[in-house]
Design a protein around this motif. Structure first.
Motif, PDB file in Angstrom:
ATOM      1  N   TRP A   1      -7.829   5.555  -6.745  1.00  0.00           N
ATOM      2  CA  TRP A   1      -7.487   4.220  -7.236  1.00  0.00           C
ATOM      3  C   TRP A   1      -6.413   4.318  -8.313  1.00  0.00           C
ATOM      4  O   TRP A   1      -5.465   3.535  -8.352  1.00  0.00           O
ATOM      5  CB  TRP A   1      -8.740   3.565  -7.764  1.00  0.00           C
TER       6      TRP A   1
ATOM      7  N   ARG B   1      -3.057   5.038  -6.745  1.00  0.00           N
ATOM      8  CA  ARG B   1      -2.508   3.835  -6.114  1.00  0.00           C
ATOM      9  C   ARG B   1      -1.902   2.913  -7.164  1.00  0.00           C
ATOM     10  O   ARG B   1      -0.829   2.345  -6.961  1.00  0.00           O
ATOM     11  CB  ARG B   1      -3.627   3.118  -5.362  1.00  0.00           C
TER      12      ARG B   1
ATOM     13  N   VAL C   1      -8.468  -5.085  -7.830  1.00  0.00           N
ATOM     14  CA  VAL C   1      -9.112  -4.932  -6.529  1.00  0.00           C
ATOM     15  C   VAL C   1      -8.073  -4.918  -5.414  1.00  0.00           C
ATOM     16  O   VAL C   1      -8.220  -4.203  -4.420  1.00  0.00           O
ATOM     17  CB  VAL C   1     -10.169  -6.051  -6.309  1.00  0.00           C
ATOM     18  N   GLN C   2      -6.990  -5.676  -5.570  1.00  0.00           N
ATOM     19  CA  GLN C   2      -5.911  -5.652  -4.575  1.00  0.00           C
ATOM     20  C   GLN C   2      -5.308  -4.242  -4.472  1.00  0.00           C
ATOM     21  O   GLN C   2      -4.975  -3.782  -3.390  1.00  0.00           O
ATOM     22  CB  GLN C   2      -4.821  -6.657  -4.939  1.00  0.00           C
TER      23      GLN C   2
ATOM     24  N   TRP D   1      -6.924  -1.547  -4.967  1.00  0.00           N
ATOM     25  CA  TRP D   1      -7.927  -0.763  -4.245  1.00  0.00           C
ATOM     26  C   TRP D   1      -7.743  -0.925  -2.741  1.00  0.00           C
ATOM     27  O   TRP D   1      -7.844   0.026  -1.978  1.00  0.00           O
ATOM     28  CB  TRP D   1      -9.322  -1.210  -4.665  1.00  0.00           C
ATOM     29  N   HIS D   2      -7.465  -2.139  -2.296  1.00  0.00           N
ATOM     30  CA  HIS D   2      -7.307  -2.397  -0.865  1.00  0.00           C
ATOM     31  C   HIS D   2      -6.037  -1.768  -0.290  1.00  0.00           C
ATOM     32  O   HIS D   2      -5.922  -1.636   0.925  1.00  0.00           O
ATOM     33  CB  HIS D   2      -7.317  -3.900  -0.585  1.00  0.00           C
ATOM     34  N   ARG D   3      -5.100  -1.391  -1.120  1.00  0.00           N
ATOM     35  CA  ARG D   3      -3.862  -0.760  -0.646  1.00  0.00           C
ATOM     36  C   ARG D   3      -4.026   0.736  -0.387  1.00  0.00           C
ATOM     37  O   ARG D   3      -3.125   1.371   0.128  1.00  0.00           O
ATOM     38  CB  ARG D   3      -2.743  -0.953  -1.661  1.00  0.00           C
TER      39      ARG D   3
ATOM     40  N   SER E   1      -6.865   4.002   4.560  1.00  0.00           N
ATOM     41  CA  SER E   1      -8.220   4.363   4.968  1.00  0.00           C
ATOM     42  C   SER E   1      -8.286   5.774   5.543  1.00  0.00           C
ATOM     43  O   SER E   1      -9.349   6.342   5.683  1.00  0.00           O
ATOM     44  CB  SER E   1      -8.737   3.361   6.001  1.00  0.00           C
TER      45      SER E   1
END
Length: 175
Positions: free
Chosen positions: A112, A115, A158-159, A161-163, A166
């Motif tokens: 995180w 990122r 949180v955005q 985190w989504h980047r 996966s």
């Protein structure tokens, strides 16, 4: 440090290296080790700072420098997880299940943070100080940015985190 080459010449390691940025590979042994010592490979590189980097091993020299580069990246990761941010060494956990969970959380926090650093800095690199080194590491930049986002705008944190991808890229390159 003095080295005896395979040709029998005894020289200081720095004498094998001329100007900055140049890399040399020498096969020999330490002068203090004696003639019966097995030969070693010396990889010498003059860094931008003018310092001399010497990697000594019993394997081929280019492989030694690559292994050292990877090892140094791991050392930096440990430093970020321990003393420079997450204070992992301050834990008193001894239960293996709890340690597994903690290590997983540390891995997620580092991902995180990376990122956030990429989003905050990209496409440029962190600024360099007058000494030539980064004034803040990638980790410290991302860590500070993530802490700021969690305090001021948690939804934006949180955005980030989504980047996080996966899965790993197909052709990863260590720089």
């Amino acid at each position: 440090m003095r080295v005896v080459t395979e040709a029998g010449h005894e020289l200081r390691l720095a004498a094998h290296l001329g100007r900055r940025g140049r890399t040399r590979f020498i096969r020999g042994r330490f002068a203090s080790a004696g003639a019966e010592a097995p030969p070693l490979t010396f990889a010498l590189k003059r860094l931008r700072s003018g310092d001399l980097l010497v990697v000594v091993c019993n394997r081929p020299a280019p492989a030694a420098l690559n292994a050292y580069r990877k090892r140094w990246a791991i050392e930096c990761l440990f430093g970020d997880a321990k003393t420079r941010g997450l204070n992992l060494e301050d834990t008193r956990l001894t239960c293996p299940r709890k340690l597994d969970l903690l290590m997983g959380l540390v891995a997620l926090a580092i991902a995180w943070t990376a990122r956030c650093a990429i989003t905050h800095i990209w496409p440029s690199a962190p600024r360099r100080g007058p000494h030539g080194y980064f004034s803040k590491s990638w980790f410290r930049t991302g860590f500070d940015n993530l802490r700021r986002l969690l305090r001021t705008d948690p939804l934006k944190a949180v955005q980030e985190w989504h980047r996080i991808p996966s899965r790993a890229p197909q052709n990863p390159r260590v720089v």
